[in-house]
Design a protein around this motif. Sequence first.
Motif, PDB file in Angstrom:
ATOM      1  N   LEU A  35      -9.052  -8.039  12.296  1.00  0.00           N
ATOM      2  CA  LEU A  35      -9.330  -7.783  10.891  1.00  0.00           C
ATOM      3  C   LEU A  35     -10.765  -7.257  10.742  1.00  0.00           C
ATOM      4  O   LEU A  35     -11.526  -7.230  11.710  1.00  0.00           O
ATOM      5  CB  LEU A  35      -9.131  -9.063  10.092  1.00  0.00           C
ATOM      6  N   PRO A  36     -11.143  -6.805   9.539  1.00  0.00           N
ATOM      7  CA  PRO A  36     -12.526  -6.364   9.338  1.00  0.00           C
ATOM      8  C   PRO A  36     -13.536  -7.417   9.777  1.00  0.00           C
ATOM      9  O   PRO A  36     -13.282  -8.621   9.694  1.00  0.00           O
ATOM     10  CB  PRO A  36     -12.584  -6.106   7.825  1.00  0.00           C
TER      11      PRO A  36
ATOM     12  N   ALA B  21      -2.295 -12.168   6.498  1.00  0.00           N
ATOM     13  CA  ALA B  21      -2.271 -11.162   7.570  1.00  0.00           C
ATOM     14  C   ALA B  21      -1.310 -11.653   8.645  1.00  0.00           C
ATOM     15  O   ALA B  21      -1.589 -12.628   9.348  1.00  0.00           O
ATOM     16  CB  ALA B  21      -3.665 -10.938   8.142  1.00  0.00           C
ATOM     17  N   VAL B  22      -0.159 -10.976   8.761  1.00  0.00           N
ATOM     18  CA  VAL B  22       0.911 -11.423   9.662  1.00  0.00           C
ATOM     19  C   VAL B  22       1.255 -10.282  10.613  1.00  0.00           C
ATOM     20  O   VAL B  22       1.506  -9.151  10.179  1.00  0.00           O
ATOM     21  CB  VAL B  22       2.164 -11.853   8.864  1.00  0.00           C
ATOM     22  N   GLU B  23       1.271 -10.566  11.913  1.00  0.00           N
ATOM     23  CA  GLU B  23       1.687  -9.583  12.912  1.00  0.00           C
ATOM     24  C   GLU B  23       3.209  -9.562  12.997  1.00  0.00           C
ATOM     25  O   GLU B  23       3.841 -10.582  13.264  1.00  0.00           O
ATOM     26  CB  GLU B  23       1.080  -9.927  14.271  1.00  0.00           C
TER      27      GLU B  23
ATOM     28  N   ASP C   2     -10.304  -7.423   1.041  1.00  0.00           N
ATOM     29  CA  ASP C   2      -9.511  -6.992   2.196  1.00  0.00           C
ATOM     30  C   ASP C   2      -9.835  -5.570   2.632  1.00  0.00           C
ATOM     31  O   ASP C   2      -9.286  -5.089   3.628  1.00  0.00           O
ATOM     32  CB  ASP C   2      -8.021  -7.108   1.890  1.00  0.00           C
ATOM     33  N   SER C   3     -10.686  -4.868   1.910  1.00  0.00           N
ATOM     34  CA  SER C   3     -11.069  -3.517   2.304  1.00  0.00           C
ATOM     35  C   SER C   3     -11.886  -3.563   3.591  1.00  0.00           C
ATOM     36  O   SER C   3     -12.662  -4.490   3.821  1.00  0.00           O
ATOM     37  CB  SER C   3     -11.880  -2.847   1.187  1.00  0.00           C
TER      38      SER C   3
ATOM     39  N   CYS D  89      -6.410  -1.944  16.038  1.00  0.00           N
ATOM     40  CA  CYS D  89      -5.235  -2.290  16.837  1.00  0.00           C
ATOM     41  C   CYS D  89      -5.566  -1.980  18.296  1.00  0.00           C
ATOM     42  O   CYS D  89      -5.715  -0.813  18.669  1.00  0.00           O
ATOM     43  CB  CYS D  89      -4.003  -1.509  16.382  1.00  0.00           C
ATOM     44  N   HIS D  90      -5.684  -3.014  19.095  1.00  0.00           N
ATOM     45  CA  HIS D  90      -5.970  -2.857  20.520  1.00  0.00           C
ATOM     46  C   HIS D  90      -4.641  -2.863  21.280  1.00  0.00           C
ATOM     47  O   HIS D  90      -3.937  -3.880  21.310  1.00  0.00           O
ATOM     48  CB  HIS D  90      -6.866  -3.993  21.014  1.00  0.00           C
TER      49      HIS D  90
END
Length: 522
Positions: free
Chosen positions: A317-318, A330-332, A347-348, A353-354
Amino acid sequence: MREPCRYVSRRVVLTGRFLAVLPLALLISSLNVHGQFMAMPLNCRTACVCASNIVSCSQMNLTSVPVSLPSYTAVLDLSFNLISRLSADWTPVRLSRLHTLHLNHNGLTFLSSEAFIHVTQLSYLDLSSNGLRILEELIFEPLEHLQVLLLYNNHISQMDRTAFSGLFHLQKLYLSQNQISRFPVEVVKERGRLETLSLLDVSSNRIKALPLAELRALPAWIKNDLYVHRNPLPCSCELYRTLALWDLHKFSSASDFREEHTCVLAGVKERVAVLDLDRLHLNCSEVKLVKENAYLGQYLVLDCDTRQRGMRKRWALPDNVTVSRADKSAVELPGGNLQIGPLKVEDSGVYLCHATGDAYNETLHITVEVFNVTLGGGLESIKTAYTTLVGCLASVIMVLIYLYLTPCPCARCPGHQGLTPVSGTDDSLRSSTVSVCQMHEEAGGKQDGDKMDKNFLNRQQQQQQQQQHQTAFLGAKDLLEQNGRLNPIGEEEEEWQGVNGARRRSDAESVSSVCSGTPMVV
């Protein structure tokens, strides 16, 4: 006489030698004919190299496939020979273990429609660098396990739309350096037939149009290996935007062949670099990576669209905050994407994404900007304005009703001639006060105009005295209202104990105060 005899004997010797060599020459010629038109048995000692389940007959000038191949053959290499036709009976036995077949650099000009019915387990087929011109319908349908098909460097100009049907596991298709004039859109559009396709090479052909909308909708792992360079494509800003976006994403198909992506521009002899169209020729708009825009309360799914399929993905996340299972905002998701929401302004930021794989690693940066309004903010403003307008109209209507439709409380109002004042003890001092006010106004008006009717004034005065006389004999308990106010209980006996003159003076003062514009004094 000896000389002629010696000459004759020499001719006999030469003739005998020629007759002795002639059968050998005929035998060699016969062997060459058989080598061209009849298949020779496999010879692992002189013609081929056999190593367990591998048979290699490369560069042996073979004109046909050797017969009697072992049934356990897994890899067959027939490259760099002179085989021009692949008939249906090139292998009379079923080779159920054969998974790799090399037929490149031969001179193949003909493929039978039943050429692969006995080798259905093939996963790798190399037909490159031959003389093939036509791919007939359903030519590769028996090869349902095929993963790699190489057809580059041929003379293919016609492809049936069903040529690649049945290749459900095809991953890589090489069609470059041919004479193809039509992009095989069925390969990428009908994904149900080629679900696993990850590479398509149609470079160096004669394609003059690309289905750009379908190509932009493809997953990143296909666009990364979708090669269309060195084709006579017409220049357009749509073509520029497509390739420029691929270049920004560092797709190999665009970034590795930047100089070879050219197009044809009317009035220009030489081909133009597609990625220079924004600056030199068509003045196309510059392409930039678009960030994700969202609104308060929304749910947003961030796509980790990697260049390689099946990579392991991990989100940050940021401010490099790790995604926690306890954080429900925040859910994967199972496919590797990230769902965030309901969104807040905080949330900005930049989401990372690694992605890690066997060949290379990749990091995707996704910028999210959350606007401080809801998605329906404009609609809510319209609703509020509409409600305010309706409220204002309703208020105006209520005021008009109050002013013009409220019943008149006065007994002498115009239009109420049929109503008579209540006489006797039920008459209130309020009606008396109103009558006096009206009389005073009318009398004042007549005096100003010197047209006052004396009879009318006398009649009004007599009526006033009569009402005052009636009021003097009312009981204290019955007198509830005087001059528009409630009479205090403590003042009843005190007021009635006074002289009549004082009482009358009080009444006169009250009437005067009512008729005047000054505040009432009691």
